[in-house]
Design an enzyme around this catalytic site. Structure first.
Site, mmCIF file in Angstrom:
data_model
loop_
_atom_site.group_PDB
_atom_site.id
_atom_site.type_symbol
_atom_site.label_atom_id
_atom_site.label_comp_id
_atom_site.label_asym_id
_atom_site.label_seq_id
_atom_site.Cartn_x
_atom_site.Cartn_y
_atom_site.Cartn_z
ATOM 1 C CB SER A 8 49.036 59.997 40.112
ATOM 2 O OG SER A 8 50.242 59.695 40.775
ATOM 3 C CG HIS A 33 50.955 60.001 36.135
ATOM 4 N ND1 HIS A 33 51.488 60.626 35.025
ATOM 5 C CD2 HIS A 33 51.621 60.497 37.201
ATOM 6 C CE1 HIS A 33 52.439 61.465 35.404
ATOM 7 N NE2 HIS A 33 52.543 61.412 36.729
ATOM 8 C CG ASP A 35 53.961 60.295 39.991
ATOM 9 O OD1 ASP A 35 54.313 61.033 39.063
ATOM 10 O OD2 ASP A 35 52.811 60.281 40.468
ATOM 11 C CG MET A 37 59.042 60.447 43.065
ATOM 12 S SD MET A 37 58.123 61.117 44.448
ATOM 13 C CE MET A 37 56.624 61.662 43.617
ATOM 14 C CG HIS A 66 56.309 62.188 36.161
ATOM 15 N ND1 HIS A 66 55.583 62.969 37.036
ATOM 16 C CD2 HIS A 66 57.390 62.929 35.826
ATOM 17 C CE1 HIS A 66 56.205 64.112 37.244
ATOM 18 N NE2 HIS A 66 57.316 64.112 36.521
ATOM 19 C CG MET A 68 59.558 63.328 39.132
ATOM 20 S SD MET A 68 58.147 63.379 40.262
ATOM 21 C CE MET A 68 57.326 61.866 39.791
ATOM 22 C CG MET A 137 56.160 68.699 37.037
ATOM 23 S SD MET A 137 55.098 67.272 37.303
ATOM 24 C CE MET A 137 54.607 67.476 39.017
ATOM 25 C CG ASP A 175 51.713 65.118 37.558
ATOM 26 O OD1 ASP A 175 50.900 64.937 38.482
ATOM 27 O OD2 ASP A 175 52.780 64.482 37.442
HETATM 28 C C1 DX5 Z 1 54.105 64.750 42.029
HETATM 29 C C2 DX5 Z 1 53.644 63.688 41.069
HETATM 30 C C3 DX5 Z 1 52.196 63.694 40.779
HETATM 31 C C4 DX5 Z 1 51.339 63.390 41.985
HETATM 32 C C5 DX5 Z 1 50.037 64.108 41.794
HETATM 33 O O1 DX5 Z 1 55.466 64.823 42.012
HETATM 34 O O2 DX5 Z 1 54.302 63.864 39.824
HETATM 35 O O3 DX5 Z 1 51.874 62.800 39.720
HETATM 36 O O4 DX5 Z 1 51.102 62.018 42.149
HETATM 37 O O5 DX5 Z 1 49.324 64.013 42.957
HETATM 38 P P1 DX5 Z 1 48.078 64.977 43.261
HETATM 39 O O6 DX5 Z 1 47.101 64.768 42.145
HETATM 40 O O7 DX5 Z 1 47.605 64.489 44.575
HETATM 41 O O8 DX5 Z 1 48.600 66.386 43.303
HETATM 42 ZN ZN ZN Z 2 53.581 62.666 38.093
#
Ligand code: DX5
Ligand code: ZN
Length: 226
Positions: A8, A33, A35, A37, A66, A68, A137, A175
């Site tokens: 990620s 990956h 993320d 947000m 991903h 969010m 998650m 994840d």
């Molecule tokens: C959290 C993200 C994850 C995050 C995982 O909301 O969706 O993808 O980057 O990070 P680690 O592996 O550090 O928990």
């Molecule tokens: Zn993620």
């Protein structure tokens, strides 16, 4: 199928993008990956479309995006144009999930549905045959570096059962809080894809960290399991 590793980018050092890109390219990472947000669906803001677009020509691995964000339907085409191969939307963010899944497919992307830790697997019963992937998650979304939620193992069992019962071809991705200490147990419980942020980018040798997640080396000491 050998399981896949998706580092990620959230945990990468954004001040050294060239070296982070090199890590992704040179490592055994299968996917990247990403993320996204929005500060509304989750209490954090990460990065957006321009970052994906600028990385795209430099990384020859599938982009696992991903989302969010609230109202993901508004941006499906934009993420396709930026370079997403697989688009994950949260079950909790989609009022008309069937329509959203359809729109993602029409753009020629693979489609994933993500469940927050509190959302039960049985809610996917009517759409499990329509998706390419389910993302479980294993932390509350919004931040990297959180502690893995053990109840994920129960959800993995439920999801595997549902997929088999319905004859779905969906892959299972996990994840949050994934480390070399729990990777093997997750794969044994049915996970096909492991996302790892801090376990890769905060490791002294990220390329070696990906290798260990891919091949489970070295065996974790029992006391390290979480
Ligand atoms: C959290 C993200 C994850 C995050 C995982 O909301 O969706 O993808 O980057 O990070 P680690 O592996 O550090 O928990
Ligand atoms: Zn993620």
């Amino acid at each position: 199928m050998k399981h896949l590793i998706a580092p990620s980018l959230l945990a990468a050092d954004f001040s050294k993008m060239e070296s982070q890109i090199e890590i992704i390219n040179r490592s055994e990472a299968d996917w990247l990956h990403l993320d996204i947000m929005d500060g509304v669906f989750v209490p954090n803001i990460s990065f957006g479309l321009p970052v994906i677009k600028s990385l795209r020509p430099h990384i020859d691995k599938p982009f696992d995006v991903h989302l969010m964000i609230v109202d993901p339907d508004r941006y499906i085409r934009d993420f396709k144009l930026a370079g997403a191969d697989l688009l994950n939307v949260h079950y909790e963010a989609c009022t008309h999930l069937y329509r959203t899944i359809d729109a993602i497919k029409k753009e020629g992307m693979q489609v994933g549905v993500t469940l927050n830790p509190h959302t039960p697997v049985f809610l996917l019963e009517e759409i499990i045959t329509e998706v390419d992937l389910v993302l479980l998650m294993s932390v509350n979304p919004g931040f990297g570096g959180q502690k893995f939620i053990e109840n994920t193992f129960k959800k993995l069992t439920d999801l595997k059962r549902l997929i088999e019962k319905k004859g779905s071809r969906a892959l299972i991705e996990v994840d949050g809080g994934v480390t070399v200490a729990n990777a093997q147990r997750l794969i044994n419980a049915g996970a096909d894809v492991l996302v790892a942020g801090s376990a890769v980018f905060n490791a002294p040798d990220p390329i070696q960290a990906v290798k260990e997640l891919k091949h489970f080396l070295p065996e974790p000491p029992l006391s390290d399991l979480r």
